[in-house]
Design an enzyme around this catalytic site. Structure first.
Site, PDB file in Angstrom:
ATOM      1  N   ASP A  50      40.361  36.936  47.783  1.00 57.36           N
ATOM      2  CA  ASP A  50      40.112  38.369  47.967  1.00 57.36           C
ATOM      3  C   ASP A  50      40.868  38.858  49.193  1.00 57.36           C
ATOM      4  O   ASP A  50      41.131  38.088  50.120  1.00 57.36           O
ATOM      5  CB  ASP A  50      38.614  38.652  48.133  1.00 57.36           C
ATOM      6  N   ARG A  80      31.523  31.398  38.034  1.00 62.49           N
ATOM      7  CA  ARG A  80      31.079  32.180  39.191  1.00 62.49           C
ATOM      8  C   ARG A  80      29.599  31.898  39.501  1.00 62.49           C
ATOM      9  O   ARG A  80      29.202  31.876  40.669  1.00 62.49           O
ATOM     10  CB  ARG A  80      31.323  33.654  38.873  1.00 62.49           C
ATOM     11  N   TYR A 123      38.214  49.002  55.242  1.00 62.61           N
ATOM     12  CA  TYR A 123      36.977  48.224  55.050  1.00 62.61           C
ATOM     13  C   TYR A 123      36.400  47.767  56.391  1.00 62.61           C
ATOM     14  O   TYR A 123      35.195  47.754  56.598  1.00 62.61           O
ATOM     15  CB  TYR A 123      37.240  46.984  54.188  1.00 62.61           C
ATOM     16  N   ARG A 167      35.328  39.196  35.806  1.00 67.23           N
ATOM     17  CA  ARG A 167      34.067  39.247  35.057  1.00 67.23           C
ATOM     18  C   ARG A 167      34.168  39.612  33.590  1.00 67.23           C
ATOM     19  O   ARG A 167      33.206  39.433  32.853  1.00 67.23           O
ATOM     20  CB  ARG A 167      33.093  40.204  35.761  1.00 67.23           C
ATOM     21  N   ARG A 221      43.712  41.645  38.672  1.00 70.01           N
ATOM     22  CA  ARG A 221      42.327  41.174  38.526  1.00 70.01           C
ATOM     23  C   ARG A 221      42.126  40.414  37.205  1.00 70.01           C
ATOM     24  O   ARG A 221      41.058  40.498  36.595  1.00 70.01           O
ATOM     25  CB  ARG A 221      41.340  42.332  38.615  1.00 70.01           C
TER      26      ARG A 221
END
Ligand code: CP3
Length: 350
Positions: A80, A43, A156, A34, A30
Site C-alpha cells: 500500500d 486476506r 493522508y 476484494r 488494484r
C-alpha cells in the site's frame, strides 16, 4: 518478439520504450483485491491489512492471484502507498471497512515526530515480496513496484484519513506552506530511496500514484504534485539510470499534459474522465499512455463494457498504449466481467 529485444520482449516494457503494439498490454489498477474470492480468503488469514502487507508469503500470493486467473501483462506488488508514512514513524492502521487511520501529523510535534529518513528495514517484507514474485513470473510478465506521490501521501499524513476534498492539506498549503514543503521534501527523499530499493529487488518498472491531483489549483498542481514527482523521477534515475516510471494523476485533465511534459516519466496513466481524443493529441503525442476505462463499466458489464473498451482501444490505437482502468477496480466487480474485459482487449472474442 524474442528475448533478444532490448526490453526483454515483455510487451509492457516495449510500450514504455515507445513501441506501438497491435494489441495493447493489459493490467488493472488494484488487480489484487476484494473482487477476487481467493483474495478475500487469503486476506482473512491476516489479523489486519498492514500485517497482510508485511507478510511476504501472503503478499506474494496476492500479487500472483490475478496473474494466474487472467494472465495480465504486469503484476503489481501487493502493498500500500501508506507503508511509507509507517516507515517514517507515523503509525498506520486500517479500521476494518473504514479505510486508513493515522495520527494527524500537525497535531503535536509536527515533523519532529517523523524520522529524518525512511526505515527501509521496516519495509524488508516488501523487498522480499518482490524477490518471491520475480521468481514466480513468466518471462513475458512485467513486475511493477509503486509508491504514492508526495502530495497524496502527505494528505493522508495531515488529515489522518481520507477526506473528500482534501480540505486539511489544501488549507495547510495556504496557512503554512513551509511546513508542507518540508513534509513533501521528506517524502521525496523517502520515495527515491524506497523506489531505488524496489528496482534493486527486481521490479521492471514502477508507478507513482497521485490519486489526489484533482483537488489542486494550477499553481498547487505545479508546486505540490508535478515538481515533487519530477524530483523523484530524477532522483531514482540518478541511481538506476534506465528506471522505467509511470505517473498516474487522478482527476486532473491538465495534469496529465503537465505530467507528460514535465515529470520525465516514461508513460502517463489517465483517469477515466479524460476524453480519449484530447488525451491522444495532448498526452499520447508526447508519451505512451495507460488507461483509461471507467471502472464502473466493468461492474455494469454487457454493452457498457463493450462500448467502453472499444472507445478506449479506438482512441489510443495510433500510438503506444497500455490498457488499464482509469482508477482502481472496485470490490463489487463481477469476476466474469473481468474475464470479458480481458477477451475484449485481447480480441479473442468468439
Ligand atoms: O493490486 C494492486 O493494485 C496492488 C496493491 C495496492 C493496494 N493499494 C492494495 C489495497 C495498491 C497499488 C494500492 C495503492 C493505494 N492505496 C492508493 C493509490 C491508488 C488509488 O486507489 O487511488 C491509495 C490512495 C491507497 C490508500 C488506501 N489503501 C485506501 C484509501 C484504502 C482503503 C479503501 C479501500 O479501497 O479499501 C486502502 C486499502 C487497500 N489497499 C486494500 C487493498 C487491496 C483493501 C483493504 C483490504 O483488502 O482489506
Amino acid at each position: 518478439m524474442g528475448s533478444d529485444h532490448p526490453s526483454g520482449g515483455k510487451p509492457l516494457l516495449r510500450v514504455l520504450a515507445g513501441e506501438t503494439l497491435s494489441r495493447p498490454p493489459l493490467w488493472i489498477m488494484r488487480q489484487a483485491g476484494r473482487y477476487l474470492p481467493e483474495y478475500r480468503e487469503l486476506r482473512a488469514t491476516a489479523p489486519s491489512f498492514m500485517d497482510f502487507c508485511y507478510a511476504p508469503a501472503k503478499a506474494a500470493e496476492a500479487t500472483l492471484q490475478p496473474i494466474r486467473r487472467f494472465g495480465f501483462d504486469a503484476a503489481i506488488i501487493f502493498s500500500d502507498i501508506l507503508v511509507v508514512p509507517d516507515a517514517l514513524g507515523q503509525k498506520v492502521t486500517f479500521a476494518e471497512g473504514e479505510g486508513p487511520r493515522l495520527h494527524p501529523i500537525t497535531l503535536d510535534g509536527g515533523l519532529k515526530r517523523l524520522s529524518d529518513e525512511i526505515d527501509l528495514e521496516r519495509l524488508g517484507a516488501v523487498f522480499e515480496t518482490i524477490e518471491r514474485v520475480r521468481g514466480a513470473l513468466g518471462p513475458e510478465t512485467a513486475l511493477l513496484g509503486f509508491c504514492g506521490a508526495p502530495w497524496t501521501v502527505a494528505s493522508y499524513m495531515i488529515a489522518g484519513k481520507g477526506t473528500p476534498e482534501l480540505a486539511p492539506s489544501r488549507l495547510l498549503a495556504y496557512r503554512d506552506p513551509e511546513f508542507l514543503q518540508a513534509l513533501i521534501d521528506r517524502l521525496v527523499a523517502a520515495s527515491i530511496r524506497y523506489l531505488v530499493r524496489q528496482f534493486r529487488s527486481g521490479v521492471d518498472a514502477v508507478q507513482i500514484f497521485e490519486s489526489f491531483a484533482g483537488a489542486l489549483t494550477r499553481e498547487g498542481l505545479e508546486r505540490w504534485s508535478i515538481g515533487p514527482i519530477r524530483r523523484i523521477v530524477d532522483g531514482v534515475r540518478a541511481e538506476v539510470p534506465h528506471a522505467r516510471i509511470i505517473v498516474f494523476l487522478r482527476a486532473s485533465g491538465l495534469g496529465h499534459r503537465l505530467a507528460a511534459e514535465r515529470t520525465g516519466a516514461d508513460a502517463v496513466a489517465l483517469d477515466w474522465a479524460v476524453d480519449g481524443r484530447w488525451a491522444a493529441e495532448q498526452v499520447q503525442a508526447l508519451k505512451p499512455v495507460q488507461g483509461n476505462l471507467d471502472p464502473l463499466t466493468v461492474v455494469a458489464g454487457g454493452a457498457a463494457l463493450e462500448n467502453g473498451v472499444r472507445a478506449v482501444l479506438d482512441a489510443f490505437s495510433g500510438g503506444p498504449h497500455i490498457f488499464n482502468l482509469g482508477h482502481g477496480i472496485v470490490p463489487e466487480t463481477p469476476v466474469e466481467n473481468v474475464e470479458q474485459l480481458v477477451k475484449l482487449v485481447r480480441g479473442d472474442q468468439g
